[in-house]
Write a protein that holds these residues in place. Sequence first.
Motif, PDB file in Angstrom:
ATOM      1  N   UNK A  27       8.466  -5.091  -8.881  1.00  0.00           N
ATOM      2  CA  UNK A  27       8.384  -4.253  -7.686  1.00  0.00           C
ATOM      3  C   UNK A  27       7.618  -2.971  -7.981  1.00  0.00           C
ATOM      4  N   UNK A  28       7.897  -2.373  -9.137  1.00  0.00           N
ATOM      5  CA  UNK A  28       7.219  -1.113  -9.485  1.00  0.00           C
ATOM      6  C   UNK A  28       5.716  -1.307  -9.599  1.00  0.00           C
ATOM      7  N   UNK A  29       5.283  -2.342 -10.333  1.00  0.00           N
ATOM      8  CA  UNK A  29       3.855  -2.497 -10.593  1.00  0.00           C
ATOM      9  C   UNK A  29       3.098  -3.037  -9.388  1.00  0.00           C
ATOM     10  N   UNK A  30       3.582  -4.133  -8.795  1.00  0.00           N
ATOM     11  CA  UNK A  30       2.813  -4.801  -7.755  1.00  0.00           C
ATOM     12  C   UNK A  30       2.958  -4.151  -6.386  1.00  0.00           C
ATOM     13  N   UNK A  31       3.997  -3.361  -6.191  1.00  0.00           N
ATOM     14  CA  UNK A  31       4.149  -2.654  -4.918  1.00  0.00           C
ATOM     15  C   UNK A  31       3.841  -1.176  -5.081  1.00  0.00           C
ATOM     16  N   UNK A  32       4.228  -0.597  -6.204  1.00  0.00           N
ATOM     17  CA  UNK A  32       4.144   0.849  -6.368  1.00  0.00           C
ATOM     18  C   UNK A  32       2.903   1.382  -7.028  1.00  0.00           C
ATOM     19  N   UNK A  33       2.014   0.513  -7.550  1.00  0.00           N
ATOM     20  CA  UNK A  33       0.789   1.003  -8.178  1.00  0.00           C
ATOM     21  C   UNK A  33      -0.439   0.385  -7.521  1.00  0.00           C
ATOM     22  N   UNK A  34      -1.532   1.106  -7.559  1.00  0.00           N
ATOM     23  CA  UNK A  34      -2.753   0.599  -6.933  1.00  0.00           C
ATOM     24  C   UNK A  34      -3.285  -0.632  -7.675  1.00  0.00           C
ATOM     25  N   UNK A  35      -3.245  -0.599  -9.003  1.00  0.00           N
ATOM     26  CA  UNK A  35      -3.744  -1.742  -9.776  1.00  0.00           C
ATOM     27  C   UNK A  35      -2.961  -3.004  -9.434  1.00  0.00           C
ATOM     28  N   UNK A  36      -1.654  -2.860  -9.300  1.00  0.00           N
ATOM     29  CA  UNK A  36      -0.827  -4.002  -8.948  1.00  0.00           C
ATOM     30  C   UNK A  36      -1.112  -4.509  -7.556  1.00  0.00           C
ATOM     31  N   UNK A  37      -1.282  -3.600  -6.605  1.00  0.00           N
ATOM     32  CA  UNK A  37      -1.586  -4.011  -5.235  1.00  0.00           C
ATOM     33  C   UNK A  37      -2.934  -4.720  -5.154  1.00  0.00           C
ATOM     34  N   UNK A  38      -3.914  -4.225  -5.901  1.00  0.00           N
ATOM     35  CA  UNK A  38      -5.232  -4.858  -5.894  1.00  0.00           C
ATOM     36  C   UNK A  38      -5.145  -6.271  -6.455  1.00  0.00           C
ATOM     37  N   UNK A  39      -4.446  -6.435  -7.573  1.00  0.00           N
ATOM     38  CA  UNK A  39      -4.307  -7.764  -8.162  1.00  0.00           C
ATOM     39  C   UNK A  39      -3.627  -8.739  -7.227  1.00  0.00           C
ATOM     40  N   UNK A 110      15.321  -2.252   2.448  1.00  0.00           N
ATOM     41  CA  UNK A 110      15.994  -0.981   2.181  1.00  0.00           C
ATOM     42  C   UNK A 110      15.502  -0.333   0.880  1.00  0.00           C
ATOM     43  N   UNK A 111      15.513  -1.080  -0.193  1.00  0.00           N
ATOM     44  CA  UNK A 111      15.277  -0.487  -1.506  1.00  0.00           C
ATOM     45  C   UNK A 111      13.802  -0.288  -1.847  1.00  0.00           C
ATOM     46  N   UNK A 112      12.940  -1.161  -1.367  1.00  0.00           N
ATOM     47  CA  UNK A 112      11.524  -1.102  -1.748  1.00  0.00           C
ATOM     48  C   UNK A 112      10.670  -0.804  -0.514  1.00  0.00           C
ATOM     49  N   UNK A 113       9.802   0.184  -0.643  1.00  0.00           N
ATOM     50  CA  UNK A 113       8.827   0.490   0.405  1.00  0.00           C
ATOM     51  C   UNK A 113       7.432   0.377  -0.192  1.00  0.00           C
ATOM     52  N   UNK A 114       6.482  -0.026   0.615  1.00  0.00           N
ATOM     53  CA  UNK A 114       5.110  -0.256   0.131  1.00  0.00           C
ATOM     54  C   UNK A 114       4.212   0.906   0.520  1.00  0.00           C
ATOM     55  N   UNK A 115       3.770   1.709  -0.461  1.00  0.00           N
ATOM     56  CA  UNK A 115       2.852   2.808  -0.134  1.00  0.00           C
ATOM     57  C   UNK A 115       1.456   2.288   0.181  1.00  0.00           C
ATOM     58  N   UNK A 116       0.699   3.048   0.958  1.00  0.00           N
ATOM     59  CA  UNK A 116      -0.664   2.658   1.324  1.00  0.00           C
ATOM     60  C   UNK A 116      -1.617   3.109   0.215  1.00  0.00           C
ATOM     61  N   UNK A 117      -1.836   2.242  -0.748  1.00  0.00           N
ATOM     62  CA  UNK A 117      -2.683   2.567  -1.890  1.00  0.00           C
ATOM     63  C   UNK A 117      -4.030   1.867  -1.828  1.00  0.00           C
ATOM     64  N   UNK A 118      -4.182   0.927  -0.881  1.00  0.00           N
ATOM     65  CA  UNK A 118      -5.450   0.215  -0.710  1.00  0.00           C
ATOM     66  C   UNK A 118      -5.977   0.533   0.679  1.00  0.00           C
TER      67      UNK A 118
END
Length: 287
Positions: A27-39, A110-118
Amino acid sequence: MNAPARPTPAAPLVAALAAVALLAACAWFFVGTRRGQVGDELALRGATIGTWRWSTQAEALLQTVSVGAVAVALAVVVVVGLAAGRPRAALVGAAVIGAANVTTQVVKNVLVTRPDLIAGDHTANSLPSGHTTVAASIVVGLALVAGRRAVPLVTGVGAAVVTAFGYATLVNQWHRPSDVVAAVLVACAWGYVGEAALRAGPRPPQPTSRRRPARRPAGAGPSAGWGLVAAGGLALGVAVVAVALMWGVGLDDATRLQRLVAHVGGSAALAGVTCSGLGVLARPRSA
């Protein structure tokens, strides 16, 4: 002759903690970081390459998931457990299915929200996948109530079924690879907790005869899940190679081949986590 040592709850509890840690990292990497969201996005875009050939079949498979289907699965788990003379396992198996699906909804909403990084990506969080959680939790529940001889079959066939459901969500663009991986981790974590609860329960009555105890049924030993774990390790190796090849590739400059590589990597991660997670569960059952 002394009874064989009883498996302790320690190992499945450690496995549950490991699954939770992997879920948090996912959740931290693929939702919370830009590199993860891009991948994740590259893998999602790669899912459109050639998959139109079976998108209709994939959607038909996903349509089988409903509240009624979950209710039927719960009933089957309870009936199988009771028929096998294992009422505690029936209760635990049903509880695991319910807990896994509730957990997925809590994590997702509830626990995880997706920031707009892309740029241009304003979608809501979709981790973990609800459909994949349903499929994985049912397999885990059946594995908990299955007899020793049936556990390898349940987990082996179950791994194929769960992978098919998860992949169907990728083909139809319903979910990203991290969503389906997280769903499998949720189900497996609760499965390990369920196994720990069974191991911690009262020990079944032991025979009073001094005769040599019956041999453990074939496939019931600790090696029963090694085949699945090995297959999962190979698939995860493919996923790691794909990540290495795609690291640093941007959304706008990715070629068709690179998007396909990302998709193959995400699919391999799904298969790897599913096989490994269920393989760990394929060990001697408690009574």
